[in-house]
Design a protein around this motif. Structure first.
Motif, PDB file in Angstrom:
ATOM      1  N   HIS A 122       0.804  -1.214   0.000  1.00  0.00           N
ATOM      2  CA  HIS A 122       0.000   0.000   0.000  1.00  0.00           C
ATOM      3  C   HIS A 122       0.843   1.273   0.000  1.00  0.00           C
ATOM      4  O   HIS A 122       0.311   2.372  -0.164  1.00  0.00           O
ATOM      5  CB  HIS A 122      -0.917   0.013   1.225  1.00  0.00           C
ATOM      6  CG  HIS A 122      -0.185  -0.097   2.538  1.00  0.00           C
ATOM      7  ND1 HIS A 122       0.699  -1.116   2.803  1.00  0.00           N
ATOM      8  CD2 HIS A 122      -0.194   0.690   3.651  1.00  0.00           C
ATOM      9  CE1 HIS A 122       1.196  -0.964   4.022  1.00  0.00           C
ATOM     10  NE2 HIS A 122       0.672   0.122   4.547  1.00  0.00           N
ATOM     11  N   LEU A 123       2.149   1.111   0.184  1.00  0.00           N
ATOM     12  CA  LEU A 123       3.028   2.273   0.344  1.00  0.00           C
ATOM     13  C   LEU A 123       3.701   2.705  -0.945  1.00  0.00           C
ATOM     14  O   LEU A 123       4.028   3.869  -1.133  1.00  0.00           O
ATOM     15  CB  LEU A 123       4.103   1.960   1.395  1.00  0.00           C
ATOM     16  CG  LEU A 123       3.586   1.601   2.792  1.00  0.00           C
ATOM     17  CD1 LEU A 123       4.745   1.213   3.688  1.00  0.00           C
ATOM     18  CD2 LEU A 123       2.800   2.756   3.389  1.00  0.00           C
ATOM     19  N   GLY A 124       3.930   1.744  -1.835  1.00  0.00           N
ATOM     20  CA  GLY A 124       4.646   2.022  -3.071  1.00  0.00           C
ATOM     21  C   GLY A 124       5.326   0.753  -3.544  1.00  0.00           C
ATOM     22  O   GLY A 124       5.044  -0.347  -3.048  1.00  0.00           O
ATOM     23  N   PRO A 125       6.238   0.865  -4.499  1.00  0.00           N
ATOM     24  CA  PRO A 125       6.905  -0.329  -5.015  1.00  0.00           C
ATOM     25  C   PRO A 125       7.576  -1.139  -3.906  1.00  0.00           C
ATOM     26  O   PRO A 125       8.152  -0.582  -2.971  1.00  0.00           O
ATOM     27  CB  PRO A 125       7.947   0.256  -5.985  1.00  0.00           C
ATOM     28  CG  PRO A 125       7.360   1.566  -6.410  1.00  0.00           C
ATOM     29  CD  PRO A 125       6.646   2.098  -5.203  1.00  0.00           C
ATOM     30  N   PHE A 126       7.465  -2.442  -4.015  1.00  0.00           N
ATOM     31  CA  PHE A 126       8.073  -3.354  -3.046  1.00  0.00           C
ATOM     32  C   PHE A 126       8.630  -4.550  -3.810  1.00  0.00           C
ATOM     33  O   PHE A 126       8.396  -4.699  -5.015  1.00  0.00           O
ATOM     34  CB  PHE A 126       7.052  -3.796  -1.992  1.00  0.00           C
ATOM     35  CG  PHE A 126       5.866  -4.552  -2.545  1.00  0.00           C
ATOM     36  CD1 PHE A 126       5.752  -5.926  -2.381  1.00  0.00           C
ATOM     37  CD2 PHE A 126       4.849  -3.882  -3.222  1.00  0.00           C
ATOM     38  CE1 PHE A 126       4.665  -6.619  -2.896  1.00  0.00           C
ATOM     39  CE2 PHE A 126       3.754  -4.568  -3.730  1.00  0.00           C
ATOM     40  CZ  PHE A 126       3.662  -5.933  -3.572  1.00  0.00           C
ATOM     41  N   ARG A 127       9.378  -5.394  -3.133  1.00  0.00           N
ATOM     42  CA  ARG A 127       9.998  -6.548  -3.778  1.00  0.00           C
ATOM     43  C   ARG A 127       8.920  -7.493  -4.299  1.00  0.00           C
ATOM     44  O   ARG A 127       8.061  -7.937  -3.533  1.00  0.00           O
ATOM     45  CB  ARG A 127      10.904  -7.289  -2.795  1.00  0.00           C
ATOM     46  CG  ARG A 127      11.603  -8.497  -3.383  1.00  0.00           C
ATOM     47  CD  ARG A 127      12.345  -9.266  -2.290  1.00  0.00           C
ATOM     48  NE  ARG A 127      13.081 -10.398  -2.813  1.00  0.00           N
ATOM     49  CZ  ARG A 127      12.563 -11.602  -3.024  1.00  0.00           C
ATOM     50  NH1 ARG A 127      11.282 -11.821  -2.764  1.00  0.00           N
ATOM     51  NH2 ARG A 127      13.307 -12.583  -3.491  1.00  0.00           N
ATOM     52  N   THR A 128       8.961  -7.786  -5.603  1.00  0.00           N
ATOM     53  CA  THR A 128       7.971  -8.686  -6.184  1.00  0.00           C
ATOM     54  C   THR A 128       8.657  -9.776  -7.001  1.00  0.00           C
ATOM     55  O   THR A 128       9.720  -9.536  -7.589  1.00  0.00           O
ATOM     56  CB  THR A 128       7.014  -7.915  -7.116  1.00  0.00           C
ATOM     57  OG1 THR A 128       7.762  -7.209  -8.108  1.00  0.00           O
ATOM     58  CG2 THR A 128       6.172  -6.924  -6.338  1.00  0.00           C
TER      59      THR A 128
END
Length: 355
Positions: A122-128
């Motif tokens: 919900h905060l922004g780009p993250f490890r995916t």
């Protein structure tokens, strides 16, 4: 008497409702639901209205339940900020688990529902794609506090050898049929589409251009209910955490036409529309639609949560979790998300929620 007796906290929400229907379908469960609202569907389960924030009320009402074997925790109380989320949502879990642990010596499993916000989706780009052993984002996050408490309690009570086990599932954007559960993407899309149609507008994707292009995922509430039942009764799931989605990824630009076709509308060009602002004055339009088509009279404020829709359609980064762990442990069900949206819209139509 059924050998399995479930207590479902949050029984009338999108998740709890589907879980109860799944357990009833299986036929070998006795079920008690906890909800502030009475059931709005045919059900053979029993229901209690309990304030889970009140330890005394939990002791008085839940303390009488001596034969619960499975506690499914789906309850949630929203607060304005993430810092404010933690206190009440942790307290409700603690009151539920501690009371049932003391009252029901035959308790076998506690099932916790979390979410992909664990990873900071919900905060922004993250490890995916995010994996279950990825660290959470910086506190506060009530999912983390709930899981840490459950792990610590389970360890301190020495329940590993003899006692109940637990599991946690992390879905993303749960979609399903439920009435008066406005934080439901399917109702948000349907109401937005129908109001656009009533105003003579094409169906435009209202989100950011990046959200139109980015990878996204959702979780069908029926699919989640099957996974919850599996986790609660499968030894391989004991004391484990699993990501859970429909099993596919999609881009809104690739499935929007399915939604447009269902509502028999024209496709409009993408136009970023803050729904919280632009849908605020549309209650009279919705009431006109309900009157024209003789729909169920659900208050406009209780059918769609526009800030939630803005959050989903404003997510202009990839949202992907790795669900391989769940499959490797033995749960293999999956479905296509575009077909899910159509099926849920059809359910709303059949129940006269939408025309």
């Amino acid at each position: 008497m059924a050998e399995k007796k479930a207590l479902v906290a949050g029984a009338m929400g999108v998740i709890g409702r589907s879980l109860i229907q799944e357990l009833e379908r299986q036929g070998d469960w006795e079920i008690i639901g906890i909800s502030r609202r009475s059931p709005d569907f045919e059900t053979s389960s029993n229901y209690l209205s309990v304030d889970l924030l009140d330890p005394g009320a939990c002791k008085r009402q839940l303390g009488e339940l001596k034969d619960i074997t499975h506690l499914f925790y789906c309850a949630f109380q929203p607060r304005p900020t993430w810092t404010e989320h933690t206190g009440p949502n942790l307290a409700m879990l603690v009151n539920s688990v501690e009371t049932i642990h003391k009252a029901s010596p035959g308790l076998q499993h506690v099932q916790l529902i979390e979410g992909n916000k664990w990873y900071g989706s919900h905060l922004g780009p993250f490890r995916t794609p995010a994996r279950e052993d990825d660290p959470p984002h910086m506190a506060p996050n009530f999912y983390v506090e709930q899981e840490n408490w459950l792990r610590k309690t389970h360890s301190e009570m020495n329940l590993e050898e003899k006692g109940w086990n637990w599991s946690a599932l992390r879905p993303h954007t749960v979609c399903g049929f439920s009435l008066k559960s406005p934080m439901n993407l399917t109702t948000c899309i349907a109401v937005y589409a129908l109001i656009s149609k009533e105003l003579g507008l094409p169906l435009r994707f209202p989100g950011k251009p990046g959200a139109w292009e980015s990878i996204y995922q959702v979780c069908d509430s029926r699919h989640l209910a099957k996974a919850m039942s599996w986790c609660a009764t499968e030894d391989k799931a004991a004391n484990e955490v699993f990501n859970i989605t429909n099993g596919d990824y999609f881009r809104w630009k690739n499935i929007w036409s399915r939604i447009v076709d269902f509502f028999e509308m024209e496709t409009g060009e993408l136009q970023t529309i803050p729904l919280t602002q632009f849908m605020a004055d549309k209650a009279p339009v919705w009431e006109k639609i309900c009157e024209k088509h003789r729909l169920q009279k659900i208050p406009y404020t209780e059918i769609a949560a526009w800030p939630f829709a803005d959050y989903v359609f404003g997510t202009d980064w990839d949202v992907m979790t790795d669900t391989l762990k769940l499959r490797l442990h033995g749960f293999h069900d999956c479905l296509r998300s575009d077909e899910m949206f159509v099926r849920i819209f059809q359910e709303f139509r059949q129940q006269k929620v939408i025309p």
